[in-house]
Write an enzyme that holds these catalytic residues in place. Structure first.
Site, PDB file in Angstrom:
ATOM      1  N   PHE A  15       0.832  -1.207   0.000  1.00 46.46           N
ATOM      2  CA  PHE A  15       0.000   0.000   0.000  1.00 46.46           C
ATOM      3  C   PHE A  15       0.874   1.268   0.000  1.00 46.46           C
ATOM      4  CE2 PHE A  15      -2.117   2.753   3.414  1.00 46.46           C
ATOM      5  CZ  PHE A  15      -2.777   3.555   2.503  1.00 46.46           C
TER       6      PHE A  15
ATOM      7  N   ASN B 136       8.524  -9.174  -2.073  1.00 40.91           N
ATOM      8  CA  ASN B 136       8.463 -10.636  -2.234  1.00 40.91           C
ATOM      9  C   ASN B 136       7.014 -11.125  -2.316  1.00 40.91           C
ATOM     10  OD1 ASN B 136       7.671 -10.290   0.346  1.00 40.91           O
ATOM     11  ND2 ASN B 136       9.055 -11.782   1.260  1.00 40.91           N
TER      12      ASN B 136
ATOM     13  N   GLY C 242       2.238  -7.888  -0.286  1.00 37.73           N
ATOM     14  CA  GLY C 242       2.054  -6.930  -1.384  1.00 37.73           C
ATOM     15  C   GLY C 242       1.412  -7.621  -2.585  1.00 37.73           C
TER      16      GLY C 242
ATOM     17  N   ASN D 235      20.086  -5.830   6.616  1.00 34.96           N
ATOM     18  CA  ASN D 235      20.610  -5.933   5.240  1.00 34.96           C
ATOM     19  C   ASN D 235      20.568  -4.590   4.525  1.00 34.96           C
ATOM     20  OD1 ASN D 235      21.217  -8.655   5.367  1.00 34.96           O
ATOM     21  ND2 ASN D 235      19.186  -9.290   4.667  1.00 34.96           N
TER      22      ASN D 235
ATOM     23  N   TYR E 151       5.478  -7.574  15.663  1.00 34.21           N
ATOM     24  CA  TYR E 151       5.591  -6.354  14.843  1.00 34.21           C
ATOM     25  C   TYR E 151       6.224  -5.237  15.675  1.00 34.21           C
ATOM     26  CZ  TYR E 151       3.988  -2.475  11.831  1.00 34.21           C
ATOM     27  OH  TYR E 151       3.914  -1.368  11.024  1.00 34.21           O
TER      28      TYR E 151
ATOM     29  N   LYS F  36       9.952  -3.511  15.093  1.00 34.78           N
ATOM     30  CA  LYS F  36      10.075  -2.091  14.752  1.00 34.78           C
ATOM     31  C   LYS F  36      10.897  -1.335  15.794  1.00 34.78           C
ATOM     32  CE  LYS F  36       7.584  -1.768  10.907  1.00 34.78           C
ATOM     33  NZ  LYS F  36       8.161  -1.306   9.636  1.00 34.78           N
TER      34      LYS F  36
END
Ligand code: UDP
Length: 333
Positions: A16, A37, A41, A104, A150, A154
């Site tokens: 989004f 990936n 999405g 990464n 989550y 974060k």
């Protein structure tokens, strides 16, 4: 080459927020490299960019080493599941993308000498004991609750970004994003805006978790994107709240949707999910002062656009209810 376009990598490009950021940076004259990936999405969100010579796409899971050929000027890290239903379905991926994935990308930013902005979240404040939430509030998060995967990823992400900034001198930006909505959200991702709009379009009752007195403050996607752009081009490395302070209760929001949809549907009261924050409202004084940014689009206007977007989706998409499918599959096991 004096006139070479700046190149930006956007992770979560098929999501989004990621897809709206791709549009904005292309409109600003950048070369955009999108990465996703497709766990949460969807290709449809990038369909309109096919054939655009300034847009490239790589399908890749950023929790694995991210190798990019050529130069990079900016990285926008927006890859992550972002719905409480996802956290339960794909908890390990949620943890990995915020931690290993961010690591990464920080390594990539360092190698390319690129500036990196990461999508953090109001979830770092958990179920807040301070209201509204300013950036210097440390939060109230249950590490082991269902949302912990989550929230803690974060929080770790923010720590790692600041470490790269302080230790390696990397140019970093942290956006703490509050509930954002708009076209291209997943209709059935379980989040309240698409959930209520989808239910009203299908003629179903609206599902209220708990008594509906919990509050949220909804920001329209275009306002959020503007805030992200301004933050990226600022010189401020510490977290900045981006959101719309216009707070309302979930039950009031349900009534707004029913009115807009001219729907006769009723409200179904269900169990409140564990650790669901009872209140949430951004203090955006810092963003106002630093970025001269404030949301411009009212909920009335933003929800109208969003409603029209969902109403125009193909019928089979509207009728598909991933959430119900998932519950049924789980019960069959
Ligand atoms: N909610 C609800 N009914 C739904 C989906 C969500 O009442 O069908 C409530 C949920 O309990 C929460 C709020 O709406 O209090 C916002 O939920 P969402 O999943 O959109 O995002 P959150 O802000 O909790 O991450």
């Amino acid at each position: 080459m004096a006139n070479q376009k700046k190149r930006v990598l956007i992770t979560g490009a098929a999501g989004f927020l990621g897809s709206h950021l791709c549009d904005r940076f292309l409109a600003e004259g950048f070369t955009v490299l999108g990465m996703d990936n497709f766990i949460t999405g969807h290709k449809d969100n990038l369909h309109h960019l096919e054939g655009n010579p300034n847009f490239e796409f790589i399908e890749h899971d950023i929790t694995k080493f991210v190798g990019i050929e050529g130069s990079l000027d900016y990285i926008l890290h927006f890859a992550s599941p972002a719905s409480p239903i996802d956290y339960v379905k794909i908890p390990i991926q949620t943890l990995k993308v915020g931690s290993l994935g961010t690591h990464n990308l920080l390594g990539l930013a360092k190698a390319k000498d690129a500036r990196i902005l990461i999508a953090s979240t109001s979830e770092v404040y958990g179920d807040p004991l301070v209201h509204p939430q300013p950036e210097d509030y440390f939060g109230n998060v249950n590490t082991i609750g269902p949302r912990g995967v989550y929230d803690e990823a974060k929080r770790f992400q923010e720590s790692m970004v600041m470490a790269y900034h302080r230790f390696h001198g990397l140019e970093t930006r942290i956006a703490r994003i509050f509930n954002t909505y708009g076209p291209r959200m997943r209709l059935n991702d379980g989040r309240v805006v698409p959930a209520f709009i989808g239910q009203s379009l299908r003629g179903e009752n609206l599902t209220i978790f708990g008594d509906g007195q919990q509050t949220r403050s909804f920001c329209y996607v275009d306002d959020l994107v503007e805030g992200v752009v301004r933050l990226l081009f600022s010189n401020y490395a510490e977290p900045v709240n981006l959101g719309n302070p216009d707070e309302l209760s979930i039950i009031d929001f349900a009534h707004e949707i029913l009115e807009l949809a001219k729907s006769e549907s009723k409200l179904d009261f269900m169990k409140l999910t564990e650790n669901d924050p009872l209140q949430r409202q951004p203090d955006i004084s810092l963003a106002k002062q630093l970025l001269n940014w404030t949301p411009k689009i009212s909920r009335k206007e933003g929800i109208k656009h969003t409603f029209s977007y969902f109403a125009a989706l193909p019928k089979e998409q509207l009728l598909r209810n991933e959430h119900k499918d998932f519950t049924t599959r789980n019960n069959e096991k």
